[in-house]
Design an enzyme around this catalytic site. Structure first.
Site, PDB file in Angstrom:
ATOM      1  N   ARG A 231       4.632  -7.149  11.082  1.00 28.69           N
ATOM      2  CA  ARG A 231       6.012  -6.495  11.050  1.00 28.69           C
ATOM      3  C   ARG A 231       7.196  -7.507  10.770  1.00 28.69           C
ATOM      4  O   ARG A 231       8.072  -7.004  10.060  1.00 28.69           O
ATOM      5  CB  ARG A 231       6.474  -5.913  12.229  1.00 28.69           C
ATOM      6  CG  ARG A 231       5.549  -4.645  12.730  1.00 28.69           C
ATOM      7  CD  ARG A 231       5.115  -3.714  11.673  1.00 28.69           C
ATOM      8  NE  ARG A 231       3.665  -4.209  11.065  1.00 28.69           N
ATOM      9  CZ  ARG A 231       3.160  -3.793  10.019  1.00 28.69           C
ATOM     10  NH1 ARG A 231       3.886  -2.745   9.431  1.00 28.69           N
ATOM     11  NH2 ARG A 231       2.013  -4.344   9.640  1.00 28.69           N
TER      12      ARG A 231
ATOM     13  N   LYS B 100       1.070  -1.209  -0.061  1.00 26.25           N
ATOM     14  CA  LYS B 100      -0.030  -0.256   0.052  1.00 26.25           C
ATOM     15  C   LYS B 100       0.891   1.240  -0.107  1.00 26.25           C
ATOM     16  O   LYS B 100       0.568   2.190  -0.654  1.00 26.25           O
ATOM     17  CB  LYS B 100      -0.840  -0.091   1.225  1.00 26.25           C
ATOM     18  CG  LYS B 100      -1.772  -1.123   1.367  1.00 26.25           C
ATOM     19  CD  LYS B 100      -3.041  -0.971   2.379  1.00 26.25           C
ATOM     20  CE  LYS B 100      -2.058  -1.288   3.828  1.00 26.25           C
ATOM     21  NZ  LYS B 100      -1.434  -2.479   3.928  1.00 26.25           N
ATOM     22  N   THR B 101       1.762   1.328   0.866  1.00 20.86           N
ATOM     23  CA  THR B 101       2.666   2.465   0.948  1.00 20.86           C
ATOM     24  C   THR B 101       3.469   2.637  -0.380  1.00 20.86           C
ATOM     25  O   THR B 101       3.814   3.619  -0.751  1.00 20.86           O
ATOM     26  CB  THR B 101       3.617   2.285   2.146  1.00 20.86           C
ATOM     27  OG1 THR B 101       2.816   2.178   3.466  1.00 20.86           O
ATOM     28  CG2 THR B 101       4.403   3.614   2.388  1.00 20.86           C
TER      29      THR B 101
ATOM     30  N   ASP C  25      -2.087   7.829   3.761  1.00 22.07           N
ATOM     31  CA  ASP C  25      -1.580   6.377   4.016  1.00 22.07           C
ATOM     32  C   ASP C  25      -2.313   6.016   5.577  1.00 22.07           C
ATOM     33  O   ASP C  25      -2.669   7.035   6.174  1.00 22.07           O
ATOM     34  CB  ASP C  25      -0.281   6.409   4.093  1.00 22.07           C
ATOM     35  CG  ASP C  25       0.784   4.956   4.330  1.00 22.07           C
ATOM     36  OD1 ASP C  25       0.073   4.104   3.977  1.00 22.07           O
ATOM     37  OD2 ASP C  25       1.755   4.851   4.202  1.00 22.07           O
ATOM     38  N   GLU C  26      -2.341   4.889   5.732  1.00 26.76           N
ATOM     39  CA  GLU C  26      -2.883   4.583   7.040  1.00 26.76           C
ATOM     40  C   GLU C  26      -4.202   5.169   7.257  1.00 26.76           C
ATOM     41  O   GLU C  26      -4.717   5.679   8.364  1.00 26.76           O
ATOM     42  CB  GLU C  26      -1.833   4.918   8.113  1.00 26.76           C
ATOM     43  CG  GLU C  26      -0.532   4.623   8.103  1.00 26.76           C
ATOM     44  CD  GLU C  26      -0.359   3.056   8.482  1.00 26.76           C
ATOM     45  OE1 GLU C  26      -1.297   2.379   8.759  1.00 26.76           O
ATOM     46  OE2 GLU C  26       0.840   2.476   8.386  1.00 26.76           O
TER      47      GLU C  26
ATOM     48  N   GLN D  22      -5.617  -2.918  10.840  1.00 26.87           N
ATOM     49  CA  GLN D  22      -4.572  -2.638  11.574  1.00 26.87           C
ATOM     50  C   GLN D  22      -5.090  -0.990  12.049  1.00 26.87           C
ATOM     51  O   GLN D  22      -4.248  -0.285  12.293  1.00 26.87           O
ATOM     52  CB  GLN D  22      -3.609  -2.369  10.603  1.00 26.87           C
ATOM     53  CG  GLN D  22      -2.722  -3.497   9.956  1.00 26.87           C
ATOM     54  CD  GLN D  22      -1.830  -3.177   9.087  1.00 26.87           C
ATOM     55  OE1 GLN D  22      -0.649  -2.601   9.687  1.00 26.87           O
ATOM     56  NE2 GLN D  22      -1.677  -3.331   7.739  1.00 26.87           N
TER      57      GLN D  22
END
Ligand code: ATP
Ligand code: MG
Length: 752
Positions: free
Chosen positions: A607, A37-38, A224-225, A255
């Site tokens: 992560r 995504k990033t 983002d996020e 998330q």
């Protein structure tokens, strides 16, 4: 040449490419962790620039940390060259504080407004509570401030709060404090963190022309996020995107971990209702983790009822199973993790910066720091009490703040008698009272301190203080450098002198910290194009925890799971997997949202790239006492097939969780842990034969002939074995203690 038009689209899969090249109109990407995504956001910006869809200053990209923004910029530079410099990239807070600086006057603020951090805001609330004659031990400033902050983030004004939201005495008090608080901040020419999101909305509503200016400027908006945006953030970006509707948001509902700070998952879920033309592109390939890690993550997140279903697959191999570390207490845990790190470095060539130790709460870091230090392992601690939160640093910054914004009452009160210059509390209260009566700032009334009704000797001291600040302000206005200004502040205020005179270890440490601050200021002054004291102060007030993380530093990273969002590491240790720790325990004014805790665990797991460790302790020191800890329910939920013990044995979960305290009643041998002994001993070994898990028959390493070590009985050898499953027993011949029959599932045994 290839440098100018690199074919960077080749570095994307088909879905990612589709997301990057679909430039116009609203675009939604909801996808799992590590699916790029990033990366898509980054490449999308590069693509917009490459295709001349927009100039760099027409692109607004909002990230979760300033550091993420810097990295994105670097990456875009790599992809298309130097154009990236003028992009508007940063956190919501830093971008909107920049806009507010330009437009402050339109909403009645000066452009040099101070940004109050949470502790400053709490100080203001405390002051108000005291003036209203409340006992601040009973009515906690923190509680009231939290209520005000929540309201601001939901765009509930003080007036609305007063009208609609009162259901308790506490609400009633909050309502009274809230409106005074706002007035105080305005009089101090200060904004709190929440204002940085709320004031732009106020600005845009009052001044449609200003809104239009920014709508025209930001032709493309990327976030983002997005799952962690709150209502104010949602609203302000919606206003900005309204004209062109070129808004691209990426996120993962699984998330969402900031609902306690007002993050609202429905922002992402309702995107398609807000933007009817929205295109949605899925991303399904994970590039970060092994199959084992993804399987583990999936087994956790599917327990949540409120989660969207998403596909995530990887071309990577199965990899290593997740290793479960069982420990006596937090020291044991820290030592064990440190040993594993040493081992992995030695046997598999990992470097320090390949490791992250993730915990639920900041205080857990201390024992890890000790263990790592003892083993000479370099680490970096992200978060915790930040440098800029230290008393001495806040004091010096208060002086500097007054030079650009002398009406800032909180900072003025902070240092008017720091170091002590004979202005007593009574005098200060008198000054404050008169300022309140006249409805003016304390700074403006002390310009004529001689005419005020204050204890006479204090007047002379206040006069000296006022003259000093005015002198320093003048010099700064006349072009004195920031470096020299800071030096002058430290000398003329007597701050450094007082520290030197105190001559304690503590005061020397403070002096060193101040020198470090001076370095930071000089460094900033050399590096920034239009260095100014007020922009320096703004910059440091917006530093987030994660900004301090340096991935190039050859160090092991210690951070909370919250701070780890968006990052990745080859090896991850998730520690403290215990009930009332992870998931966190209920506290005052805080209901535990288990689904959110589970999402947090999901973030932690995802992560990891190659290896993942879970760790928990059987006891922990709390308030100076050893407390029994029950294993986290998340360890029961996790797919047992992907977990192994330290010795590589498979595990299966037991039904009666938490009930087992190591004393297996009804067996022919009782394990007697000596808890006192384990507390006083610095190093000890804990059972590697799992206490809560049962070995599957034949798969555990405790076979006849194997050398073992028992926590209490020392080294020995297995001479026979009987029973199966939970009932498996071994007879061990101990070198120093002779023969003993042990319950395998309960004995603190380790293969040697
Ligand atoms: P999170 O949900 O944790 O924020 P994300 O969806 O933003 O994750 P990224 O951080 O963008 O995922 O990507 C995860 C990793 O996969 C990064 O190291 C990234 O460089 C890599 N990656 C993403 N897409 C590709 C690709 N097409 N080819 C190679 N590597 C990729
Ligand atoms: Mg990401």
């Amino acid at each position: 040449g290839p440098k100018e038009r690199p074919d960077f689209l080749a570095q994307l899969n088909a879905q990612q490419k589709q997301a990057v090249t679909h430039t116009d109109g609203p675009l939604l990407i909801v996808a799992g962790a590590g699916s790029g995504k990033t990366r898509v956001l980054t490449y999308r910006i590069a693509y917009l620039l490459q295709q001349y869809k927009a100039a760099p200053e027409q692109i607004l990209a909002l990230t979760f940390t300033n550091k993420a923004a810097r990295e994105m910029k670097e990456r875009i530079k790599d992809l298309i060259g130097d154009k990236a410099g003028k992009l508007w990239m940063g956190t919501f807070h830093s971008i909107f504080s920049k806009i507010l600086r330009f437009e402050a006057e339109k909403i009645g603020f000066g452009s040099d407004f101070t940004i109050y951090d949470t502790s400053d805001s709490q100080t203001v609330v405390k002051q108000i509570l005291q003036e209203l004659n409340f006992d601040t031990k009973e009515i906690k400033p923190k509680t009231i401030h939290n209520k005000i902050s929540d309201s601001k983030n939901q765009l509930i004004t003080a007036d609305t709060f007063q009208e609609k939201f009162i259901s308790s005495t506490l609400d009633d008090i909050t309502a009274r404090v809230y409106s005074i608080y706002n007035k105080r901040l305005k009089q101090s020419n200060a904004m709190d963190f929440d204002d940085l999101l709320v004031k732009p909305i106020e600005l845009f509503q009052k001044h449609p022309d200003v809104l239009e200016k920014y709508q025209d400027r930001f032709k493309y908006i990327l976030i983002d996020e997005y799952q962690d945006t709150n209502h104010a953030q949602y609203k302000v970006t919606k206003m900005l995107a309204d004209k062109y509707q070129n808004i691209c948001v990426v996120g993962d509902d699984a998330q969402s971990i900031y609902s306690f700070r007002g993050a609202d998952i429905s922002n992402i879920l309702n995107f398609k209702e807000d933007y009817e033309e929205a295109t949605q592109v899925p991303l399904e390939q994970n590039y970060r983790s092994t199959k084992a890690i993804l399987q583990c993550a999936d087994s956790i997140i599917k327990r949540n009822t409120k989660q969207l279903d998403k596909t995530l697959w990887t071309e990577q191999g199965y990899g290593e199973r997740i290793t479960l570390l069982e420990n006596f207490d937090e020291r044991d845990e820290a030592n064990r993790v440190a040993s594993h790190i040493q081992n992995l470095k030695m046997r598999h060539g990992y470097k320090n910066n390949d490791f992250a130790i993730l915990y639920r709460t900041n205080y857990q870091s201390r024992v890890f720091e000790e263990s790592l230090r003892r083993k000479d392992l370099t680490y970096q601690l992200v978060g915790g009490l930040s440098f800029y939160q230290r008393k001495e640093i806040k004091d010096v910054l208060a002086y500097l703040t007054l030079l650009v914004n002398p009406h800032d009452e909180t900072n003025l009160l902070r240092i008017i008698n720091e170091p002590s210059r004979g202005i007593g509390n009574k005098s200060i209260q008198d000054l404050l009272g008169q300022a309140r009566d006249e409805g003016r700032s304390i700074w403006s009334i002390i310009q004529n301190v001689e005419s005020l009704d204050v204890y006479k000797p204090a007047k002379a001291r206040v006069r000296e203080f006022v003259d000093m600040i005015n002198r320093l302000r003048n010099n700064l206005e006349n072009g004195e450098t920031l470096t020299d200004t800071t030096k002058a502040v430290l000398e003329q205020s007597g701050y450094m002198k007082a520290l030197v005179e105190e001559n304690s270890q503590e005061s020397m440490m403070r002096r060193d910290n101040i020198i470090e601050l001076q370095n930071a200021i000089s460094y900033y002054e050399r590096g920034a194009k239009n260095a100014s004291l007020s922009s320096f102060l703004q910059e440091i007030s917006l530093i987030t925890d994660q900004d301090k993380f340096d991935e190039d530093k050859p160090a092991i990273t210690l951070m909370t799971v919250h701070a780890s969002k968006g990052l990745e590491f080859p090896v991850v240790f998730i520690v403290g997997l215990e009930e009332n720790l992870f998931p966190v325990g209920a506290r005052q004014n805080f209901d535990v949202d288990i689904e959110e805790e589970r999402r947090l665990f999901y973030v932690a797991i995802t992560r990891a790239e190659e290896r993942l460790y879970f760790s928990h302790c059987r006891s922990r020191f709390k308030f100076g006492e050893e407390t029994r800890q029950a294993r986290s329910r998340f360890l029961e939920e996790v797919d047992a097939g992907v977990v192994q013990t330290e010795t590589g044995a498979t595990i299966t979960q037991k039904k009666d969780r938490f009930s087992d305290d190591g004393n297996s009643s009804g067996s022919d041998y009782t394990v007697d842990y000596d808890w006192k002994e384990s507390r006083t001993k610095k190093t000890h070994r804990s059972p590697s034969a799992t206490i809560h898990y049962d070995y599957e028959d034949g798969e555990d390493p405790f076979q006849v002939g194997v050398r073992v070590e028992h926590k209490k009985f020392g080294p020995g050898k297995i001479i026979s074995r009987s029973g199966s499953g939970t009932d498996a027993k071994v007879v061990v011949f101990f070198k120093n203690r002779g023969q003993k029959k042990l319950m395998l599932r309960a004995a603190p045994l380790q293969v040697i």
